[in-house]
Design a protein around this motif. Sequence first.
Motif, PDB file in Angstrom:
ATOM      1  N   VAL A  38       0.849  -1.192   0.000  1.00 10.99           N
ATOM      2  CA  VAL A  38       0.000   0.000   0.000  1.00 10.99           C
ATOM      3  C   VAL A  38       0.883   1.240   0.000  1.00 10.99           C
ATOM      4  O   VAL A  38       1.889   1.304   0.718  1.00 10.99           O
ATOM      5  N   LEU A  39       0.501   2.218  -0.806  1.00 10.20           N
ATOM      6  CA  LEU A  39       1.194   3.503  -0.858  1.00 10.20           C
ATOM      7  C   LEU A  39       0.264   4.574  -0.322  1.00 10.20           C
ATOM      8  O   LEU A  39      -0.884   4.688  -0.774  1.00 10.20           O
ATOM      9  N   GLN A  40       0.728   5.358   0.643  1.00  9.46           N
ATOM     10  CA  GLN A  40      -0.158   6.284   1.344  1.00  9.46           C
ATOM     11  C   GLN A  40      -0.692   7.403   0.458  1.00  9.46           C
ATOM     12  O   GLN A  40      -1.697   8.019   0.773  1.00  9.46           O
ATOM     13  N   ASP A  41      -0.060   7.664  -0.675  1.00  7.43           N
ATOM     14  CA  ASP A  41      -0.476   8.765  -1.530  1.00  7.43           C
ATOM     15  C   ASP A  41      -1.668   8.425  -2.425  1.00  7.43           C
ATOM     16  O   ASP A  41      -2.229   9.312  -3.070  1.00  7.43           O
ATOM     17  N   ILE A  42      -2.044   7.157  -2.499  1.00  8.88           N
ATOM     18  CA  ILE A  42      -3.111   6.745  -3.408  1.00  8.88           C
ATOM     19  C   ILE A  42      -4.135   5.909  -2.643  1.00  8.88           C
ATOM     20  O   ILE A  42      -3.849   5.429  -1.539  1.00  8.88           O
ATOM     21  N   PRO A  43      -5.351   5.708  -3.186  1.00  2.77           N
ATOM     22  CA  PRO A  43      -6.373   4.907  -2.482  1.00  2.77           C
ATOM     23  C   PRO A  43      -5.871   3.499  -2.164  1.00  2.77           C
ATOM     24  O   PRO A  43      -5.090   2.908  -2.909  1.00  2.77           O
ATOM     25  N   SER A  44      -6.356   2.963  -1.061  1.00  3.97           N
ATOM     26  CA  SER A  44      -5.877   1.670  -0.580  1.00  3.97           C
ATOM     27  C   SER A  44      -6.294   0.505  -1.473  1.00  3.97           C
ATOM     28  O   SER A  44      -5.720  -0.585  -1.381  1.00  3.97           O
ATOM     29  N   ASP A  45      -7.316   0.711  -2.333  1.00  6.20           N
ATOM     30  CA  ASP A  45      -7.720  -0.383  -3.222  1.00  6.20           C
ATOM     31  C   ASP A  45      -6.795  -0.524  -4.426  1.00  6.20           C
ATOM     32  O   ASP A  45      -6.908  -1.474  -5.197  1.00  6.20           O
ATOM     33  N   ILE A  46      -5.865   0.426  -4.601  1.00 10.81           N
ATOM     34  CA  ILE A  46      -4.828   0.303  -5.636  1.00 10.81           C
ATOM     35  C   ILE A  46      -3.576  -0.224  -4.947  1.00 10.81           C
ATOM     36  O   ILE A  46      -2.961   0.467  -4.138  1.00 10.81           O
ATOM     37  N   THR A  47      -3.218  -1.436  -5.238  1.00  6.22           N
ATOM     38  CA  THR A  47      -2.147  -2.108  -4.499  1.00  6.22           C
ATOM     39  C   THR A  47      -0.907  -2.291  -5.363  1.00  6.22           C
ATOM     40  O   THR A  47      -0.919  -2.076  -6.580  1.00  6.22           O
ATOM     41  N   LEU A  48       0.155  -2.705  -4.707  1.00  6.48           N
ATOM     42  CA  LEU A  48       1.440  -2.908  -5.380  1.00  6.48           C
ATOM     43  C   LEU A  48       1.337  -4.044  -6.398  1.00  6.48           C
ATOM     44  O   LEU A  48       0.771  -5.088  -6.113  1.00  6.48           O
ATOM     45  N   ARG A  49       1.893  -3.815  -7.544  1.00  6.44           N
ATOM     46  CA  ARG A  49       1.910  -4.829  -8.606  1.00  6.44           C
ATOM     47  C   ARG A  49       2.849  -5.962  -8.183  1.00  6.44           C
ATOM     48  O   ARG A  49       4.053  -5.755  -8.036  1.00  6.44           O
ATOM     49  N   THR A  65      -8.724  -0.520 -16.150  1.00  6.71           N
ATOM     50  CA  THR A  65      -8.279  -1.860 -15.777  1.00  6.71           C
ATOM     51  C   THR A  65      -6.849  -1.750 -15.258  1.00  6.71           C
ATOM     52  O   THR A  65      -6.204  -0.708 -15.384  1.00  6.71           O
ATOM     53  N   LEU A  66      -6.354  -2.821 -14.671  1.00  7.72           N
ATOM     54  CA  LEU A  66      -4.987  -2.877 -14.156  1.00  7.72           C
ATOM     55  C   LEU A  66      -4.756  -1.771 -13.111  1.00  7.72           C
ATOM     56  O   LEU A  66      -3.879  -0.922 -13.250  1.00  7.72           O
ATOM     57  N   ASN A  67      -5.589  -1.748 -12.083  1.00  7.32           N
ATOM     58  CA  ASN A  67      -5.466  -0.748 -11.029  1.00  7.32           C
ATOM     59  C   ASN A  67      -4.431  -1.196  -9.995  1.00  7.32           C
ATOM     60  O   ASN A  67      -4.743  -1.530  -8.856  1.00  7.32           O
ATOM     61  N   GLU A  68      -3.200  -1.193 -10.436  1.00  2.64           N
ATOM     62  CA  GLU A  68      -2.061  -1.529  -9.580  1.00  2.64           C
ATOM     63  C   GLU A  68      -0.963  -0.506  -9.837  1.00  2.64           C
ATOM     64  O   GLU A  68      -0.980   0.200 -10.845  1.00  2.64           O
ATOM     65  N   PHE A  69      -0.030  -0.431  -8.926  1.00  2.00           N
ATOM     66  CA  PHE A  69       1.107   0.457  -9.163  1.00  2.00           C
ATOM     67  C   PHE A  69       2.402  -0.357  -9.072  1.00  2.00           C
ATOM     68  O   PHE A  69       2.552  -1.208  -8.204  1.00  2.00           O
ATOM     69  N   PRO A  70       3.344  -0.124  -9.990  1.00  2.00           N
ATOM     70  CA  PRO A  70       4.638  -0.799  -9.908  1.00  2.00           C
ATOM     71  C   PRO A  70       5.504  -0.150  -8.837  1.00  2.00           C
ATOM     72  O   PRO A  70       5.254   0.992  -8.417  1.00  2.00           O
ATOM     73  N   ILE A  71       6.523  -0.847  -8.406  1.00  2.00           N
ATOM     74  CA  ILE A  71       7.393  -0.294  -7.360  1.00  2.00           C
ATOM     75  C   ILE A  71       8.096   0.961  -7.860  1.00  2.00           C
ATOM     76  O   ILE A  71       8.430   1.853  -7.069  1.00  2.00           O
ATOM     77  N   SER A  72       8.282   1.075  -9.185  1.00  2.00           N
ATOM     78  CA  SER A  72       8.910   2.283  -9.737  1.00  2.00           C
ATOM     79  C   SER A  72       8.037   3.509  -9.479  1.00  2.00           C
ATOM     80  O   SER A  72       8.550   4.609  -9.244  1.00  2.00           O
ATOM     81  N   TYR A  73       6.713   3.330  -9.520  1.00  2.00           N
ATOM     82  CA  TYR A  73       5.810   4.451  -9.233  1.00  2.00           C
ATOM     83  C   TYR A  73       5.933   4.874  -7.770  1.00  2.00           C
ATOM     84  O   TYR A  73       5.952   6.067  -7.446  1.00  2.00           O
ATOM     85  N   ALA A  74       6.033   3.895  -6.878  1.00  2.00           N
ATOM     86  CA  ALA A  74       6.194   4.208  -5.458  1.00  2.00           C
ATOM     87  C   ALA A  74       7.505   4.945  -5.217  1.00  2.00           C
ATOM     88  O   ALA A  74       7.551   5.931  -4.472  1.00  2.00           O
ATOM     89  N   LYS A  75       8.580   4.487  -5.851  1.00  4.56           N
ATOM     90  CA  LYS A  75       9.877   5.142  -5.686  1.00  4.56           C
ATOM     91  C   LYS A  75       9.834   6.569  -6.210  1.00  4.56           C
ATOM     92  O   LYS A  75      10.390   7.490  -5.588  1.00  4.56           O
TER      93      LYS A  75
END
Length: 446
Positions: A108-119, A293-303
């Motif tokens: 989970v990334l605090q900047d985005i909604p919790s239903d969008i999770t890490l890829r 669709t594909l409501n996930e975020f890659p670790i690169s987005y978190a970084k």
Amino acid sequence: MGKATRIFKKLAQFVRPTWGAHPENISLIYRQVIQPMFTYAAGIWGGATRYYCVRKSLKAFQRQFAIRAIRAFRTVSAAASIALAQFVPLHLAIDEAREIHEVKSSGVLQDIPSDITLRPKVPIKEQLHPANRVSIDYEEAYTQDDIDERTQNCPLKMFTDGSKLDGGEVGCAAVIYLPDGKTTLLKQKLGRTTSVFVAELTAIEVGLRWIASSKWRQNVAVASDSLSALKALQDRSNPDQTVTAIHSVLRDLRQNHGIDVSFTWVKAHCGIAGNEAADQAAKAAATKKTATTLNEFPISYAKYTIRKRTLASWQAEYESETTNSQISKWFHTIKDIGNFVKRVGTSFEMTQMITGHGYHKSYLHRFKIVDDPLCPCDDTSVQDITHLTQKCPVFANNRFEHETICNNLNINPYDINELLLKETPIESFINFIKTIVRRLKNLNNT
């Protein structure tokens, strides 16, 4: 917290032999060795940076590397030297590493909604057996004639593309040219946190799945302008879930349908009709008024997101720091300093000018090295950086040459951010400063 301080002192003794290295090597040693040492396992202990004494010890330790990297006088403050060396403050780097660790652990990334999770990555046990994975290679095409030649033996041609607009919307598309002259267009709108890399891979997957479910049973040529996507597909052990899915589809096409798929990298925006059509379709998909669709975020987005937050914190510290009075006259933001260092680099002479710590008498008088701060040119003016660069008659000829160059280009001769816009003015300014510093000792000795 005393233990942390003792550890920092021990580390300082360990790395002290490297301080005699060239300034560029000092920067390299710091970024590739020292900072990773401090950020190691930050997810466990990184919370200690909330203590003032820890931050103070980290800053003092980092300052020693920064001063050597920019070739500054040892009296330059920690904040100024770290900013000019472009070293992210250690306590912020540790906080950043800790946040990235927490994202990896929680998904989970605090900047985005919790239903969008890490890829997630695909575990090894869920990947295809190595014997069943398809080896992939690709050719290159730079013109329409090139792509026609590469795909002449494939009746079915597919062009794919992914796009991320300035507003953050993401889409992907596959344009499939069928043997009977018809065209099939496949589009998907993806989540705003999706990277262009994932969008490019998704476009390939969408197209191949359509072919697998269709009645066509002929060889397929896939053309993409994403070199990173094709190289990821070449890696038979890549754990990315889309790469793994594409390998599964390729295996199914080959074993169950007798379809071979060839890949070609095409140069983008060079008049290749299929690539241009896929590009337009991907942009149109990004702006579709449909669910994503594909409501996930890659670790690169978190970084990327966490680094933006880190830089904002660094900028706030830079603005509030009282010891940055001289350097802040030249640069208002950390980004401005970064642009300067990237374009010009650092040198002994330029560092004196920017920091205000150098051979000029106003500085020497502060530390009681000389009796007065007055310039020998008139024995009444304080010899500081402003006087030397803009008023001192000793350097009038050099000043006139520099100001003439800048005035012809309508540029402020003493605004570094403006000078960086043109090559000739910034080179003139650097030569002017070097002339002042190199002649300053002789001037003051007279």
